[in-house]
Design a protein around this motif. Structure first.
Motif, PDB file in Angstrom:
ATOM      1  N   LYS A  43       1.051  -1.194   0.065  1.00 30.08           N
ATOM      2  CA  LYS A  43       0.009  -0.197   0.149  1.00 30.08           C
ATOM      3  C   LYS A  43       0.822   1.249  -0.062  1.00 30.08           C
ATOM      4  O   LYS A  43       1.812   1.374   0.894  1.00 30.08           O
ATOM      5  N   PRO A  44       0.847   2.303  -0.897  1.00 26.31           N
ATOM      6  CA  PRO A  44       1.600   3.395  -0.920  1.00 26.31           C
ATOM      7  C   PRO A  44       1.595   4.128   0.343  1.00 26.31           C
ATOM      8  O   PRO A  44       2.807   4.652   0.648  1.00 26.31           O
ATOM      9  N   ALA A  45       0.553   4.096   1.030  1.00 20.38           N
ATOM     10  CA  ALA A  45       0.741   4.927   2.543  1.00 20.38           C
ATOM     11  C   ALA A  45       1.484   4.365   3.451  1.00 20.38           C
ATOM     12  O   ALA A  45       1.871   4.736   4.304  1.00 20.38           O
ATOM     13  N   LYS A  46       1.918   2.911   3.026  1.00 22.35           N
ATOM     14  CA  LYS A  46       2.785   2.070   3.945  1.00 22.35           C
ATOM     15  C   LYS A  46       4.297   2.193   3.544  1.00 22.35           C
ATOM     16  O   LYS A  46       4.902   1.321   4.430  1.00 22.35           O
ATOM     17  N   VAL A  47       4.539   2.847   2.596  1.00 24.61           N
ATOM     18  CA  VAL A  47       6.100   2.842   2.142  1.00 24.61           C
ATOM     19  C   VAL A  47       6.913   3.291   3.350  1.00 24.61           C
ATOM     20  O   VAL A  47       6.584   4.529   3.676  1.00 24.61           O
ATOM     21  N   SER A  48       7.933   2.642   3.614  1.00 26.01           N
ATOM     22  CA  SER A  48       8.797   3.054   4.551  1.00 26.01           C
ATOM     23  C   SER A  48       9.940   3.599   4.009  1.00 26.01           C
ATOM     24  O   SER A  48      10.775   4.395   4.473  1.00 26.01           O
ATOM     25  N   ARG A  49      10.267   3.324   2.735  1.00 22.96           N
ATOM     26  CA  ARG A  49      11.480   3.830   1.841  1.00 22.96           C
ATOM     27  C   ARG A  49      11.322   3.640   0.614  1.00 22.96           C
ATOM     28  O   ARG A  49      10.562   2.757  -0.033  1.00 22.96           O
ATOM     29  N   THR A  50      11.979   4.439  -0.225  1.00 20.31           N
ATOM     30  CA  THR A  50      12.169   4.384  -1.868  1.00 20.31           C
ATOM     31  C   THR A  50      13.388   3.823  -1.965  1.00 20.31           C
ATOM     32  O   THR A  50      14.545   4.515  -1.506  1.00 20.31           O
ATOM     33  N   THR A  67      18.607  -5.085   0.862  1.00 22.70           N
ATOM     34  CA  THR A  67      18.284  -5.688   2.133  1.00 22.70           C
ATOM     35  C   THR A  67      16.972  -4.780   2.769  1.00 22.70           C
ATOM     36  O   THR A  67      17.135  -3.681   2.736  1.00 22.70           O
ATOM     37  N   VAL A  68      16.015  -5.653   3.166  1.00 23.45           N
ATOM     38  CA  VAL A  68      14.814  -4.911   3.708  1.00 23.45           C
ATOM     39  C   VAL A  68      14.490  -5.630   4.887  1.00 23.45           C
ATOM     40  O   VAL A  68      14.982  -6.774   5.297  1.00 23.45           O
ATOM     41  N   LYS A  69      13.679  -5.213   5.677  1.00 19.58           N
ATOM     42  CA  LYS A  69      12.965  -5.936   7.001  1.00 19.58           C
ATOM     43  C   LYS A  69      11.867  -6.595   6.811  1.00 19.58           C
ATOM     44  O   LYS A  69      11.020  -6.258   5.954  1.00 19.58           O
ATOM     45  N   GLU A  72       8.307  -4.804   5.696  1.00 17.32           N
ATOM     46  CA  GLU A  72       8.668  -3.711   5.061  1.00 17.32           C
ATOM     47  C   GLU A  72       7.735  -3.448   3.960  1.00 17.32           C
ATOM     48  O   GLU A  72       7.789  -4.276   2.898  1.00 17.32           O
ATOM     49  N   THR A  73       7.519  -2.134   3.675  1.00 18.12           N
ATOM     50  CA  THR A  73       6.804  -1.922   2.218  1.00 18.12           C
ATOM     51  C   THR A  73       7.689  -1.049   1.513  1.00 18.12           C
ATOM     52  O   THR A  73       8.239   0.151   2.283  1.00 18.12           O
ATOM     53  N   VAL A  74       8.045  -1.294   0.297  1.00 17.11           N
ATOM     54  CA  VAL A  74       9.412  -0.431  -0.205  1.00 17.11           C
ATOM     55  C   VAL A  74       8.594  -0.041  -1.669  1.00 17.11           C
ATOM     56  O   VAL A  74       7.711  -0.842  -2.350  1.00 17.11           O
ATOM     57  N   ARG A  75       9.012   1.473  -1.965  1.00 23.64           N
ATOM     58  CA  ARG A  75       8.540   1.699  -3.502  1.00 23.64           C
ATOM     59  C   ARG A  75       9.997   1.578  -4.173  1.00 23.64           C
ATOM     60  O   ARG A  75      11.024   2.244  -3.828  1.00 23.64           O
ATOM     61  N   PHE A  76       9.839   0.917  -5.082  1.00 25.19           N
ATOM     62  CA  PHE A  76      10.931   0.950  -5.939  1.00 25.19           C
ATOM     63  C   PHE A  76      10.684   1.675  -7.343  1.00 25.19           C
ATOM     64  O   PHE A  76       9.731   1.826  -7.890  1.00 25.19           O
ATOM     65  N   VAL A  77      11.563   2.813  -7.578  1.00 28.51           N
ATOM     66  CA  VAL A  77      11.461   3.675  -8.693  1.00 28.51           C
ATOM     67  C   VAL A  77      12.521   2.965  -9.633  1.00 28.51           C
ATOM     68  O   VAL A  77      13.758   3.043  -9.459  1.00 28.51           O
ATOM     69  N   VAL A  78      11.977   2.492 -10.766  1.00 27.20           N
ATOM     70  CA  VAL A  78      12.763   1.748 -11.858  1.00 27.20           C
ATOM     71  C   VAL A  78      12.986   2.505 -13.064  1.00 27.20           C
ATOM     72  O   VAL A  78      11.985   3.049 -13.699  1.00 27.20           O
ATOM     73  N   ARG A  79      14.145   2.354 -13.443  1.00 26.69           N
ATOM     74  CA  ARG A  79      14.501   3.457 -14.724  1.00 26.69           C
ATOM     75  C   ARG A  79      15.062   2.516 -15.702  1.00 26.69           C
ATOM     76  O   ARG A  79      16.170   1.573 -15.263  1.00 26.69           O
ATOM     77  N   ASN A  80      14.683   2.367 -16.958  1.00 25.90           N
ATOM     78  CA  ASN A  80      15.467   1.630 -18.063  1.00 25.90           C
ATOM     79  C   ASN A  80      16.391   2.623 -18.613  1.00 25.90           C
ATOM     80  O   ASN A  80      16.234   3.596 -19.301  1.00 25.90           O
ATOM     81  N   GLN A 130       5.347  -5.134  -0.520  1.00 23.48           N
ATOM     82  CA  GLN A 130       5.539  -5.495   0.905  1.00 23.48           C
ATOM     83  C   GLN A 130       6.120  -6.878   1.060  1.00 23.48           C
ATOM     84  O   GLN A 130       5.547  -7.771   0.379  1.00 23.48           O
ATOM     85  N   PHE A 131       7.371  -6.995   1.741  1.00 24.02           N
ATOM     86  CA  PHE A 131       8.213  -8.054   1.921  1.00 24.02           C
ATOM     87  C   PHE A 131       7.566  -8.717   3.092  1.00 24.02           C
ATOM     88  O   PHE A 131       7.754  -8.022   4.320  1.00 24.02           O
ATOM     89  N   ASP A 132       7.348  -9.802   3.114  1.00 13.31           N
ATOM     90  CA  ASP A 132       6.752 -10.520   4.460  1.00 13.31           C
ATOM     91  C   ASP A 132       8.022 -11.297   5.385  1.00 13.31           C
ATOM     92  O   ASP A 132       8.591 -10.458   5.832  1.00 13.31           O
TER      93      ASP A 132
END
Length: 158
Positions: A43-50, A67-69, A72-80, A130-132
């Protein structure tokens, strides 16, 4: 007879379809991931880091290890940053190997879903995941030949 072979392929992929369901006609986007052993859509509102991730024509992700906890919910900004199409697909090793096999028979298929994104050269997009529990989750490029060339990364959940 020509329509039976694709049907058998899809029927043989039922476990993967639970992970990546969607249109598989080879022209439309496919793959709307639900909860898997790799985690679940975040959920975007739960993102802890980008985390910024670059995809290049050297068939590499930068960074290729993250490495994540647990939880933890992560936003990946992916660039080609390359000159050819690339994608980032998050999953377990077994899910991704199975999906790579499926992609060999549908090379024009595109990915779009909570755990996957296909980007044209110079484009960027985001994934929120979100990584469980603890363990290792992979991310790969499933453009035919890219995974085989080593375009893989790891997320260590600890």
């Amino acid at each position: 007879m020509k329509t039976i072979k694709p049907l058998l392929l899809v029927l043989g992929m039922l476990p993967m379809l639970a992970f990546a369901a969607g249109s598989m006609d080879g022209h439309a986007s496919h793959g709307t991931a639900t909860k898997s052993a790799a985690g679940q859509p975040g959920k975007p509102a739960k993102v802890s880091r980008t985390i910024d991730v670059a995809m290049s024509d050297t068939m590499r992700f930068t960074p290729d290890s993250i490495t994540v906890k647990p939880g933890e919910t992560v936003r990946f900004v992916v660039r080609n940053v390359g000159k050819v199409e690339h994608e980032m697909v998050i999953g377990t090793t077994s899910e991704l190997k199975e999906h790579a096999q499926m992609m060999r028979s549908m090379p024009t298929s595109k990915h779009a879903g909570p755990n996957q994104i296909t980007l044209a050269p110079g484009k960027r997009g985001t994934l929120v995941w979100q990584f469980d529990g603890p363990g290792t989750v992979d991310f790969v490029c499933l453009v035919p030949g890219h995974f085989e060339a080593g375009m893989v990364g790891k997320v260590v959940v600890k």
